[in-house]
Each structure stands twice: as C-alpha cells, then as structure tokens.
Scaffold this motif. Structure first.
Motif, PDB file in Angstrom:
ATOM      1  N   LEU A 117     -37.374  19.168  15.876  1.00  0.00           N
ATOM      2  CA  LEU A 117     -36.914  19.195  14.488  1.00  0.00           C
ATOM      3  C   LEU A 117     -37.952  19.798  13.549  1.00  0.00           C
ATOM      4  O   LEU A 117     -37.611  20.442  12.554  1.00  0.00           O
ATOM      5  CB  LEU A 117     -36.590  17.773  14.019  1.00  0.00           C
ATOM      6  CG  LEU A 117     -35.534  17.025  14.824  1.00  0.00           C
ATOM      7  CD1 LEU A 117     -35.409  15.600  14.331  1.00  0.00           C
ATOM      8  CD2 LEU A 117     -34.210  17.745  14.750  1.00  0.00           C
ATOM      9  N   SER A 131     -35.897  15.088  18.325  1.00  0.00           N
ATOM     10  CA  SER A 131     -34.828  14.180  17.916  1.00  0.00           C
ATOM     11  C   SER A 131     -34.580  13.145  19.008  1.00  0.00           C
ATOM     12  O   SER A 131     -34.592  13.457  20.193  1.00  0.00           O
ATOM     13  CB  SER A 131     -33.550  14.974  17.667  1.00  0.00           C
ATOM     14  OG  SER A 131     -32.494  14.087  17.375  1.00  0.00           O
ATOM     15  N   ILE A 137     -27.676  17.600  10.964  1.00  0.00           N
ATOM     16  CA  ILE A 137     -28.652  17.436   9.879  1.00  0.00           C
ATOM     17  C   ILE A 137     -27.897  17.469   8.551  1.00  0.00           C
ATOM     18  O   ILE A 137     -27.174  18.428   8.259  1.00  0.00           O
ATOM     19  CB  ILE A 137     -29.730  18.552   9.900  1.00  0.00           C
ATOM     20  CG1 ILE A 137     -30.513  18.538  11.207  1.00  0.00           C
ATOM     21  CG2 ILE A 137     -30.656  18.435   8.694  1.00  0.00           C
ATOM     22  CD1 ILE A 137     -31.450  17.374  11.372  1.00  0.00           C
ATOM     23  N   PHE A 155     -35.719  13.403   7.809  1.00  0.00           N
ATOM     24  CA  PHE A 155     -34.370  13.980   7.881  1.00  0.00           C
ATOM     25  C   PHE A 155     -33.318  12.884   7.816  1.00  0.00           C
ATOM     26  O   PHE A 155     -33.553  11.768   8.270  1.00  0.00           O
ATOM     27  CB  PHE A 155     -34.162  14.740   9.207  1.00  0.00           C
ATOM     28  CG  PHE A 155     -35.099  15.875   9.438  1.00  0.00           C
ATOM     29  CD1 PHE A 155     -34.836  17.138   8.923  1.00  0.00           C
ATOM     30  CD2 PHE A 155     -36.259  15.702  10.188  1.00  0.00           C
ATOM     31  CE1 PHE A 155     -35.701  18.194   9.156  1.00  0.00           C
ATOM     32  CE2 PHE A 155     -37.118  16.748  10.425  1.00  0.00           C
ATOM     33  CZ  PHE A 155     -36.853  18.009   9.914  1.00  0.00           C
ATOM     34  N   VAL A 157     -29.505  12.311   9.343  1.00  0.00           N
ATOM     35  CA  VAL A 157     -28.644  12.848  10.379  1.00  0.00           C
ATOM     36  C   VAL A 157     -27.330  12.077  10.394  1.00  0.00           C
ATOM     37  O   VAL A 157     -27.321  10.840  10.376  1.00  0.00           O
ATOM     38  CB  VAL A 157     -29.338  12.747  11.755  1.00  0.00           C
ATOM     39  CG1 VAL A 157     -28.419  13.264  12.854  1.00  0.00           C
ATOM     40  CG2 VAL A 157     -30.644  13.508  11.763  1.00  0.00           C
TER      41      VAL A 157
END
Length: 160
Positions: A117, A131, A137, A155, A157
């Motif tokens: 990532l 990940s 994402i 992030f 997700v």
C-alpha cells in the motif's frame, strides 16, 4: 568579630549564591540574607498575572467546538463501516516506491491481502506496508512524504 570580618563574610555569602546564612558565636548572632527571596516573589506573581489572559482566550475556541465535534461525529459515523489501516511503525510515509514511479494505490483501487500500500522510511530503511485485508481504498488519510506515528490511520478500506 570586628567590622572587617563581618564585611568579608557578607561578600563571601553574596558570591556563594546562598540565600541565607546564620552564624552564632558565644555572644554574637549574625543572620545574612541576600535579595534572592524578593526575586522569587516576583516570579511567583508573574504566572498569576498571565492566568487571566489565558482564561479569556479559552472560551473563544470552545464556542466553535460543538460544530467541529458534530462534523467529526458525522464523519466517524460514515467511516465506521470502513476498516482503517494503521501505521505499524514511526517514520516517513511515502505513497510511491521512488519519486519517478507511480503511487502504489489510489482512491478506488481494489486491493487484496499482501498488496503493498505504501512505504514507511524509518532510520534509512524503507519498509513496505502490505494490506492485511481485501477491499477497495476509500480514502488516503496521510499526505505523501509526511511523518507518521505508530498506530496512526493511513487508509480507509471498504471491505465489501
């Protein structure tokens, strides 16, 4: 003890930095105090004067705080269905493997377990962050080349 000895004693106490000296002999008692006690009183008064100024400034941010917290609560409610990928280490966050290469992931990129990532540089070592989940994402929470802390969200997700 004569006058010159007392004067020499006063000079010695002043140079030594002591705030108070008591000397007792057979028939003489001498106490020498330096002016450092009055300085301490002034230092203690200064924070008292600064405190009201700070108290006047505090209510201003509090007036806007309810709007900010309600906006944050709305954002948290939207983000609750997403999984947050957090930084496993402290370092500098990079979205690209090198400046001339494309970013690892963009918003909308489908990822699966094991996909890289980002990279976090710590002590001149570049650590690939992989990940641990599959999904899409939704949001990149950190700017490129920014310092990140341990457990800082990187992030969002969508696992569906």
């Amino acid at each position: 003890m004569d006058l010159k000895e007392i004067q020499n004693l006063i000079k010695f106490v002043a140079k030594s930095g002591a705030s108070e000296v008591k000397l007792e002999m057979d028939d003489i008692k001498i106490t020498i105090r330096t002016g450092s006690e009055s300085d301490t009183t002034i230092v203690q008064q200064m924070p008292m004067q600064a405190a009201p100024v700070m108290q006047q400034q505090v209510p201003m941010p509090q007036a806007g705080a309810p709007a900010e917290t309600s906006a944050a609560a709305t954002a948290d409610a939207e983000d609750s269905k997403y999984i947050t990928i957090k930084s496993p280490i402290i370092g500098t966050f990079y979205r690209k493997p090198s400046p001339d290469k494309p970013v690892f992931v963009e918003v909308g990129t489908d990822i699966k377990e094991g996909d890289v990532l980002c990279v976090i540089e710590a002590m001149k070592l570049f650590n690939e962050i992989e990940s641990e989940i599959s999904g899409k994402i939704v949001k990149v929470l950190v700017d490129d080349s920014s310092p990140v802390e341990f457990d800082q969200p990187l992030f969002l997700v969508d696992p569906s």
